[in-house]
Design a protein around this motif. Structure first.
Motif, PDB file in Angstrom:
ATOM      1  N   UNK A 209       0.842  -1.190   0.000  1.00 37.15           N
ATOM      2  CA  UNK A 209       0.000   0.000   0.000  1.00 37.15           C
ATOM      3  C   UNK A 209       0.882   1.246   0.000  1.00 37.15           C
ATOM      4  N   UNK A 210       1.010   1.882  -1.167  1.00 35.58           N
ATOM      5  CA  UNK A 210       1.865   3.069  -1.287  1.00 35.58           C
ATOM      6  C   UNK A 210       1.041   4.348  -1.299  1.00 35.58           C
ATOM      7  N   UNK A 211      -0.015   4.372  -0.469  1.00 36.80           N
ATOM      8  CA  UNK A 211      -0.778   5.609  -0.287  1.00 36.80           C
ATOM      9  C   UNK A 211      -0.184   6.459   0.824  1.00 36.80           C
ATOM     10  N   UNK A 212       0.812   5.931   1.511  1.00 36.09           N
ATOM     11  CA  UNK A 212       1.491   6.656   2.575  1.00 36.09           C
ATOM     12  C   UNK A 212       2.989   6.641   2.319  1.00 36.09           C
ATOM     13  N   UNK A 213       3.710   7.530   2.979  1.00 38.32           N
ATOM     14  CA  UNK A 213       5.163   7.554   2.837  1.00 38.32           C
ATOM     15  C   UNK A 213       5.776   6.249   3.323  1.00 38.32           C
ATOM     16  N   UNK A 214       5.275   5.717   4.440  1.00 38.24           N
ATOM     17  CA  UNK A 214       5.806   4.458   4.960  1.00 38.24           C
ATOM     18  C   UNK A 214       5.579   3.323   3.982  1.00 38.24           C
ATOM     19  N   UNK A 215       4.383   3.281   3.408  1.00 36.69           N
ATOM     20  CA  UNK A 215       4.089   2.244   2.422  1.00 36.69           C
ATOM     21  C   UNK A 215       4.944   2.380   1.181  1.00 36.69           C
ATOM     22  N   UNK A 216       5.206   3.620   0.780  1.00 31.17           N
ATOM     23  CA  UNK A 216       6.062   3.858  -0.377  1.00 31.17           C
ATOM     24  C   UNK A 216       7.496   3.413  -0.105  1.00 31.17           C
ATOM     25  N   UNK A 217       7.954   3.640   1.124  1.00 30.35           N
ATOM     26  CA  UNK A 217       9.303   3.197   1.491  1.00 30.35           C
ATOM     27  C   UNK A 217       9.417   1.681   1.424  1.00 30.35           C
ATOM     28  N   UNK A 218       8.385   0.987   1.905  1.00 33.49           N
ATOM     29  CA  UNK A 218       8.408  -0.476   1.887  1.00 33.49           C
ATOM     30  C   UNK A 218       8.404  -1.019   0.465  1.00 33.49           C
ATOM     31  N   UNK A 219       7.608  -0.404  -0.404  1.00 31.91           N
ATOM     32  CA  UNK A 219       7.470  -0.900  -1.771  1.00 31.91           C
ATOM     33  C   UNK A 219       8.616  -0.468  -2.674  1.00 31.91           C
ATOM     34  N   UNK A 220       9.088   0.790  -2.492  1.00 28.90           N
ATOM     35  CA  UNK A 220      10.038   1.347  -3.446  1.00 28.90           C
ATOM     36  C   UNK A 220      11.340   1.862  -2.841  1.00 28.90           C
ATOM     37  N   UNK A 221      11.433   1.832  -1.531  1.00 32.30           N
ATOM     38  CA  UNK A 221      12.660   2.292  -0.889  1.00 32.30           C
ATOM     39  C   UNK A 221      12.647   3.743  -0.488  1.00 32.30           C
ATOM     40  N   UNK A 222      11.566   4.450  -0.745  1.00 29.13           N
ATOM     41  CA  UNK A 222      11.511   5.854  -0.339  1.00 29.13           C
ATOM     42  C   UNK A 222      10.286   6.539  -0.885  1.00 29.13           C
ATOM     43  N   UNK A 223      10.084   7.833  -0.554  1.00 25.46           N
ATOM     44  CA  UNK A 223       8.994   8.604  -1.149  1.00 25.46           C
ATOM     45  C   UNK A 223       9.143   8.586  -2.667  1.00 25.46           C
ATOM     46  N   UNK A 224       8.044   8.626  -3.358  1.00 25.95           N
ATOM     47  CA  UNK A 224       8.053   8.418  -4.807  1.00 25.95           C
ATOM     48  C   UNK A 224       7.162   9.480  -5.459  1.00 25.95           C
ATOM     49  N   UNK A 225       7.727  10.610  -5.898  1.00 31.56           N
ATOM     50  CA  UNK A 225       6.921  11.636  -6.557  1.00 31.56           C
ATOM     51  C   UNK A 225       6.152  11.022  -7.722  1.00 31.56           C
ATOM     52  N   UNK A 226       4.865  11.297  -7.773  1.00 28.56           N
ATOM     53  CA  UNK A 226       4.068  10.608  -8.787  1.00 28.56           C
ATOM     54  C   UNK A 226       3.287  11.594  -9.660  1.00 28.56           C
ATOM     55  N   UNK A 227       2.007  11.779  -9.390  1.00 27.04           N
ATOM     56  CA  UNK A 227       1.195  12.630 -10.270  1.00 27.04           C
ATOM     57  C   UNK A 227       1.747  14.054 -10.297  1.00 27.04           C
ATOM     58  N   UNK A 228       1.835  14.588 -11.486  1.00 26.59           N
ATOM     59  CA  UNK A 228       2.320  15.957 -11.634  1.00 26.59           C
ATOM     60  C   UNK A 228       1.715  16.560 -12.893  1.00 26.59           C
ATOM     61  N   UNK A 229       1.901  17.855 -13.030  1.00 25.80           N
ATOM     62  CA  UNK A 229       1.534  18.554 -14.258  1.00 25.80           C
ATOM     63  C   UNK A 229       2.799  18.624 -15.097  1.00 25.80           C
ATOM     64  N   UNK A 230       2.736  18.126 -16.328  1.00 22.75           N
ATOM     65  CA  UNK A 230       3.930  18.219 -17.170  1.00 22.75           C
ATOM     66  C   UNK A 230       3.602  18.735 -18.567  1.00 22.75           C
ATOM     67  N   UNK A 231       4.619  19.354 -19.169  1.00 23.01           N
ATOM     68  CA  UNK A 231       4.491  19.948 -20.504  1.00 23.01           C
ATOM     69  C   UNK A 231       5.769  19.666 -21.272  1.00 23.01           C
ATOM     70  N   UNK A 232       5.762  19.950 -22.557  1.00 22.15           N
ATOM     71  CA  UNK A 232       7.008  19.851 -23.321  1.00 22.15           C
ATOM     72  C   UNK A 232       7.875  21.068 -23.008  1.00 22.15           C
ATOM     73  N   UNK A 233       9.171  20.901 -23.170  1.00 23.28           N
ATOM     74  CA  UNK A 233      10.083  22.033 -22.963  1.00 23.28           C
ATOM     75  C   UNK A 233       9.714  23.189 -23.892  1.00 23.28           C
ATOM     76  N   UNK A 234       9.334  22.861 -25.112  1.00 24.44           N
ATOM     77  CA  UNK A 234       8.971  23.891 -26.088  1.00 24.44           C
ATOM     78  C   UNK A 234       7.765  24.701 -25.614  1.00 24.44           C
ATOM     79  N   UNK A 235       6.738  24.017 -25.104  1.00 17.15           N
ATOM     80  CA  UNK A 235       5.542  24.724 -24.628  1.00 17.15           C
ATOM     81  C   UNK A 235       5.896  25.628 -23.454  1.00 17.15           C
ATOM     82  N   UNK A 236       6.715  25.128 -22.543  1.00 18.71           N
ATOM     83  CA  UNK A 236       7.130  25.908 -21.377  1.00 18.71           C
ATOM     84  C   UNK A 236       7.832  27.190 -21.798  1.00 18.71           C
ATOM     85  N   UNK A 237       8.751  27.080 -22.752  1.00 21.32           N
ATOM     86  CA  UNK A 237       9.533  28.244 -23.166  1.00 21.32           C
ATOM     87  C   UNK A 237       8.690  29.266 -23.926  1.00 21.32           C
TER      88      UNK A 237
END
Length: 341
Positions: A209-237
């Motif tokens: 269960x990686x809905x918590x920091x502790x669960x993320x550590x157990x599954x992946x070894x640490x906090x795991x940045x996930x959902x984000x807003x992303x764009x192309x470099x070209x769009x950003x510039x």
């Protein structure tokens, strides 16, 4: 001395004018299209920002496209130029850099992935750890999605070869639940609201269960940045003020989430982003509310976890020198903190 003071005053005035101009600037592109990876709880800042009017208040007219098949389809839409912005997995910025394309995370929504692994209840006595998945059918949303990447990593981390399991795309949301309960798959990598529903109905038990920091550590070894807003470099510039307005709206949204009760959040969500059972909705948010960032900032150390996970099973990433500093920027979240009071 007088000349030095005068120069300082002129410099300060120039800085003030520049800042004022920046704050007064209109977004370069007011009409934008935003793709959402799927209907998972980690992406709900999108409908909340819409319902709360935060995007509109920033002068943006946003049209949304939800890719129920999975985040890889939203990414393809961005690369293909049919959408301007994606709310999806931070993993994709690393994947794309390995392929020679620059995708940039501009606002972090989830500090942990919120992913869970459920095993059918009738198999739970036999499946106590990852190594017990050998010979089983594992459900993911779609090939190339974050669930696919995490599934492959977890299989390898558990000491198994990919040939030891069968990974099957079953879609997100209800289709994944149906596939598990119909016994078309044996285990499912999913997110809320699916996770809580399956467990509450007694259809499945959690293997991790990686809905918590502790669960993320157990599954992946640490906090795991996930959902984000992303764009192309070209769009950003080309559209820095537009991106800034998006960051402003999402900072208001995650702050609102942090300050609101699960019940209030559920009341504010559109019907398409919640279930019919108010108590179940509140339970889902109580279990997952802590996964959301309150600042939108990426952490230079924590982004190493997704890279380690992806490199652990994907030779095309492991063989490349990935510059993580190019996969995200905190410029817009930091400026939003100054603008949004």
């Amino acid at each position: 001395m007088l000349k030095s003071i005068l120069n300082s005053v002129l410099a300060a005035t120039a800085l003030f004018v520049a800042c004022s101009a920046a704050f007064a600037a209109e977004p370069e592109k007011q009409d934008i299209s935003m793709a959402v990876g799927s209907s998972i709880l980690g992406y709900t800042p999108v409908p909340l920002a819409q319902n709360l009017g935060f995007l509109k208040a920033e002068g943006l007219n946003v049209t949304f496209e939800n890719f129920q098949a999975g985040g890889s389809k939203a990414l393809q839409a961005l690369i293909g130029g049919s959408v301007d912005v994606v709310v999806g997995s931070y993993d994709h910025t690393i994947q794309m850099q390995a392929k020679g394309k620059e995708i940039v995370g501009v606002f972090l929504l989830n500090e942990v992935p919120g992913i869970t692994l459920e095993v059918r209840t009738d198999l739970a006595d036999k499946v106590k750890s990852g190594k017990d998945l050998k010979g089983l059918r594992l459900g993911i949303t779609t090939p190339g999605s974050s669930t696919d990447m995490i599934a492959r990593y977890y299989v390898k981390k558990s000491g198994l070869a990919e040939s030891d399991v069968k990974i099957i795309g079953v879609g997100s949301g209800a289709p994944g639940m149906v596939a598990l309960t119909a016994k078309n798959i044996d285990a499912l990598f999913s997110y809320d609201p699916v996770s809580t529903q399956l467990v509450r109905k007694g259809e499945a038990k959690l293997l991790f269960d990686a809905r918590t920091v502790e669960g993320s550590k157990l599954a992946f070894g640490g906090p795991y940045p996930f959902a984000c807003v992303y764009v192309t470099r070209s769009f950003l510039e080309k559209n820095p003020e537009t991106v800034q307005r998006i960051a402003n709206a999402f900072l208001r949204t995650v702050r609102w989430i942090a300050a609101s009760s699960p019940q209030k959040i559920v009341e504010t969500l559109p019907a398409t982003s919640k279930l019919g059972d108010a108590e179940l909705n509140a339970a889902i948010w109580a279990a997952s509310k802590g996964m959301f960032s309150t600042t939108g900032l990426f952490n230079a150390e924590e982004v190493k976890t997704p890279l380690a996970v992806l490199s652990g099973f994907d030779p095309s990433i492991a063989s490349k020198k990935i510059d993580l500093s190019k996969t995200y920027t905190n410029r817009f979240a930091e400026a939003a903190a100054q603008r949004v009071k």
